[in-house]
Scaffold this active site. Structure first.
Site, PDB file in Angstrom:
ATOM      1  N   GLU A  35       1.023  -1.109  -0.611  1.00 19.55           N
ATOM      2  CA  GLU A  35       0.224   0.296   0.192  1.00 19.55           C
ATOM      3  C   GLU A  35       0.382   1.242  -0.134  1.00 19.55           C
ATOM      4  O   GLU A  35       1.639   1.156   0.653  1.00 19.55           O
ATOM      5  CB  GLU A  35      -1.352  -0.231   0.953  1.00 19.55           C
ATOM      6  CG  GLU A  35      -1.598   1.276   1.425  1.00 19.55           C
ATOM      7  CD  GLU A  35      -2.650   1.747   0.733  1.00 19.55           C
ATOM      8  OE1 GLU A  35      -3.318   1.341  -0.568  1.00 19.55           O
ATOM      9  OE2 GLU A  35      -2.248   2.713  -0.230  1.00 19.55           O
ATOM     10  N   HIS A 448     -43.547  -5.370  13.508  1.00 17.20           N
ATOM     11  CA  HIS A 448     -44.594  -3.991  13.537  1.00 17.20           C
ATOM     12  C   HIS A 448     -44.183  -3.261  14.441  1.00 17.20           C
ATOM     13  O   HIS A 448     -43.783  -4.262  15.574  1.00 17.20           O
ATOM     14  CB  HIS A 448     -45.526  -4.179  12.818  1.00 17.20           C
ATOM     15  CG  HIS A 448     -46.597  -2.731  13.312  1.00 17.20           C
ATOM     16  ND1 HIS A 448     -46.653  -1.851  12.608  1.00 17.20           N
ATOM     17  CD2 HIS A 448     -47.020  -2.318  14.260  1.00 17.20           C
ATOM     18  CE1 HIS A 448     -46.989  -1.468  12.830  1.00 17.20           C
ATOM     19  NE2 HIS A 448     -47.910  -1.939  14.275  1.00 17.20           N
TER      20      HIS A 448
END
Ligand code: NAD
Length: 469
Positions: A35, A448
């Site tokens: 990297e 719900h």
């Protein structure tokens, strides 16, 4: 200089590269990941998805505090912004997560090399180390996962101070009065939302006659209406011909794509968000003979192999949407393939999310694509105005739309705009991955009161039997 032999050397530690490295190591391969930034995580963690979400969340809370607390019966003093602290929160989030990748590399015994990699030949990568010196890594296989960089347009040079890409837009040290976004894609609209909430006057200039090209047309129209209500100004079918840097402001020259009189827009900051291009500079692809197409992408076969044996590519440098989660899935697939396992990415079920408020999320085919392909479909649509949870949150803008085959009822596409739909889309992706019908979703019990009931109701709507609207 020391040579070390690996099973796989991965170039790039973004979501594609770091995930490939971890998965390959889990499967017993000896892995190095190179990297060039001093931190792991690539664009996504350092200057993309993560810092933008930190600012989007913070500014959304600001909006709620400023405009909704009173309706909820919460009294405060004057709510104000501490921009340095907001930026500190963003940086802390990034640091925590990039350090986390370092921890995961250690845990999985991935060798992390910080430096700039160049492929000398199949089987050999040389690295100019960030700390000085060089290292040669020998590898049975090399995976290119170098990602992408912001694109620009002629006449507009990004300086990351006044003319910024997404990187600079995440780092502004003061709140600009006026900002012009070039491009009404995901970056323009997410960053536009952040700064608009902080008080900036945001104008968006888009080449096409609509925002967010590729998104389902009905969603895109509603999205633009919503953003307009939030204060953004749109110039569609308009191109930017140049940006002039004056002493105290920027002059953005625009003209209609169809021709005609141009005009100038004033701005303190211009954000260039016209897409990203694959980043492969300095990798030595020419020398090694890896083919790169005219858009800078690396063509691969179904197992991510380039035209050269032993060299593979994944993520933003290959075809497909430039999305972190697409790269991550390719990272897993390439690692499993190199370890001799079966691997596959289902490109028909890759979700995409825009993290504005309301959020926009989709997976699968849009109505436009279905019509173009001549596929007959049924459509179910349910508005959040009829969802109990959304009502109790005073957050009812948007709807869920499910498109299913007229012939088989199989779900072909799900498109949503509304509160937290970036999380709701997961259910739709699983449904599509498992080949579910709309009836399957409709008959699945949804808790719900939750926003997810809107998905169930839209599925009921495919068969014309919505209960709550
Ligand atoms: P984009 O492709 O989403 O949008 C670019 C927009 O710029 C398009 O609408 C295009 O028509 C317009 N455009 C191009 N040239 C123009 C011009 N000369 N004048 C005016 N408009 C012009 O690109 P982006 O928003 O820059 O994002 C880059 C990449 O990053 C994308 O692939 C995106 O998917 C990814 N991204 C994703 C997320 C997310 O998933 N939430 C967030 C940020 C970025």
């Amino acid at each position: 200089m020391s040579d070390e032999q690996f099973d796989v050397v991965i170039i790039g530690a973004g979501p594609g590269g770091y995930v490939a490295a971890i998965r390959a190591a889990q499967l017993g391969l000896k892995v190095a990941c190179v990297e060039k930034r001093d931190t792991l995580g690539g664009t996504c963690l350092n200057v993309g998805c993560i810092p933008s979400k930190a600012l989007l969340h913070a500014t959304e809370l600001l909006e709620t505090a400023q405009h909704q607390f009173a309706s909820f019966g919460i009294k405060t003093g004057k709510v104000s912004v501490d921009l340095p602290q907001m930026m500190q929160h963003k940086s802390d989030t990034v640091t925590g997560l990039t350090d986390g990748i370092g921890f995961l590399f250690k845990k999985n015994k991935v060798t992390s090399v910080f430096g700039t990699a160049k492929i000398d030949a199949p089987g050999q990568v040389s690295v100019t180390l960030n700390d000085g010196g060089a290292q040669v890594l020998k590898a049975k296989n090399i995976v290119i996962a170098t990602g992408s960089e912001p694109a620009s347009i002629p006449g507009v040079e990004i300086d990351e101070e006044r003319i910024v890409s997404s990187t600079g837009a995440l780092e502004l040290s003061s709140i600009p009065k006026k900002m012009v976004m070039i491009g009404a894609g995901v970056i323009g609209l997410e960053m536009g939302s952040v700064w608009a909430r902080l008080g900036t006057e945001v104008t968006v200039v888009e080449f096409l006659d609509r925002i967010t090209p590729g998104m389902d047309g009905e969603i895109s129209k509603q999205f633009q209406r919503t953003l307009k209500k939030q204060g953004m100004t749109f110039h569609l079918s308009t191109k930017v011909t140049g940006v002039e840097k004056l002493k105290t402001k920027l002059k953005v020259d625009v003209e209609p794509v169809a021709g005609g009189d141009g005009q100038s827009l004033d701005a303190d900051v211009v954000l260039v968000a016209v897409g990203r291009r694959p980043f492969t500079d300095g990798l030595g692809l020419d020398t090694v003979g890896v083919t790169v197409d005219e858009r800078g992408m690396i063509p691969t076969d179904a197992h991510f192999k380039t035209n050269i044996d032993g060299i593979y590519a994944i993520g933003d440098v290959i075809t497909g949407p430039m999305l972190a989660h697409k790269a991550e899935d390719e990272g897993v697939a390439i690692a499993e393939h190199l370890a001799g396992k079966w691997s596959h990415v289902n490109y028909d079920a890759i979700p995409s999310v825009v993290y504005t408020h309301p959020e926009v999320a989709s997976v699968g085919m849009t109505e436009e694509l279905l019509k173009e392909a001549g596929i007959a479909y049924n459509k179910g649509k349910f508005p959040f105005t009829a969802n109990a949870r959304a009502k109790s949150h005073l957050d009812t803008e948007g709807f869920v739309k499910i498109l299913a085959s007229k012939e088989t009822d199989r779900v072909l596409g799900v498109h949503m705009i509304g509160p937290g739909v970036g999380e709701l889309i997961g259910e739709a992706v699983v449904a599509m991955e498992l080949g579910a019908s709309a009836e399957d979703i409709a008959r699945t019990c949804h808790a719900h009161p939750t926003m997810s009931e809107a998905v169930k109701e839209a599925a009921l709507g495919v068969d014309g039997r919505i209960i709550h609207a």
